[in-house]
Enzyme design. Structure first.
Site: not given
Ligand code: PEP
Length: 251
Positions: A9-11, A95, A97, A167, A173, A212, A233-234
């Site tokens: 997920n590049w957000k 998601h 967010e 999640e 994040g 993470s 994500g990141g």
């Molecule tokens: C996400 O945005 O779905 C996520 C899991 O982010 P991160 O891996 O950065 O925690």
């Protein structure tokens, strides 16, 4: 046997130049054959990614879709039919967010889930508890309610063509990761909830862990019996790190 899925997920990250670099890195990856890999760029770059990854076994998805499946008068939104037309095969739904910052409700998300499926897209339903909810001992209740709301609206059969991503909000994040045991407990509860309604659907559905995930913790997480890959994500913004996570899912 469930085929693991690792999804990036590049957000809201990227520019045309940085996306081009990332595509270059992804093209060079040696990906394990038993693992399905997908990326979810910002909508603006879907076409660039689709073209750039042509011939590479990486699916492209969107991070959101409109509640209405077909194109029409809904300024600023993108219909699932348009995402399918652009070549997307998957879409994130709910998601944290979007739930937290944009106030997306369970009811609205069921509509997005249905819209995606009606256009042939596979929804990836994201569910998870906040830190306060975990500390109050409400994790399974919260996750059960988020999942239950879609089951109630669309029936358990809808999960025969969907993916679930657990999640924990406190792990997204933040650099904090659920331990493999904490994650497994929730994944098993999710599968049990589905199992109570339809054993075949429960057996077949992939439940990803997100929060993470890095190459350094992926092997342990993916080694748990009900964790079928990850939503990243990141770490998905670094092609080499993402490739290492994909390989961890192939172990
Ligand atoms: C996400 O945005 O779905 C996520 C899991 O982010 P991160 O891996 O950065 O925690």
């Amino acid at each position: 046997m469930r085929r693991p899925l690792v999804a990036g997920n590049w957000k809201m990250h990227g520019t045309r130049a940085s996306v081009a670099e990332l595509i270059k890195g992804l093209r060079l990856l040696a990906l394990p054959t038993g693992v399905e890999v997908a990326v979810f760029p910002p909508c603006l770059y879907i076409n660039q990614v689709m073209t750039g990854l042509d011939g590479k076994a990486i699916a492209v998805g969107a991070q959101n879709c409109a509640v209405e499946p077909m194109q029409g008068a809904l300024t600023g939104e993108i219909a699932s039919s348009q995402l399918a037309d652009a070549g997307c095969t998957l879409v994130l739904v709910g998601h944290s967010e979007r739930r937290q910052i944009l106030g997306e409700s369970d009811e609205l998300l069921s509509r997005k889930f249905a819209a995606a499926q009606s256009c042939g897209l596979t929804p990836v339903l994201c569910i998870g508890e906040t830190l306060a909810q975990r500390e109050a001992g409400k994790t399974l209740e919260v996750v059960g309610r988020q999942l239950g709301s879609v089951i109630e609206e669309l029936g358990v059969g809808a999960f025969a063509r969907a993916v679930i991503a657990y999640e924990p909000v406190w792990a997204i994040g933040t650099g904090l990761t659920a331990t493999p045991e904490q994650a497994q407990e929730v994944h098993a509860a999710i599968r049990a909830q589905l199992q109570a309604e339809n054993a075949e659907v429960a057996r077949g559905v992939r439940i990803l862990y997100g929060g993470s995930v890095k190459a350094a913790n992926a092997v342990e997480l993916f080694g748990m019996p009900d964790i079928d890959g990850g939503l990243i994500g990141g770490a998905s913004l670094n092609a080499d790190e993402f490739g290492a996570i994909c390989r961890a899912a192939g172990n």
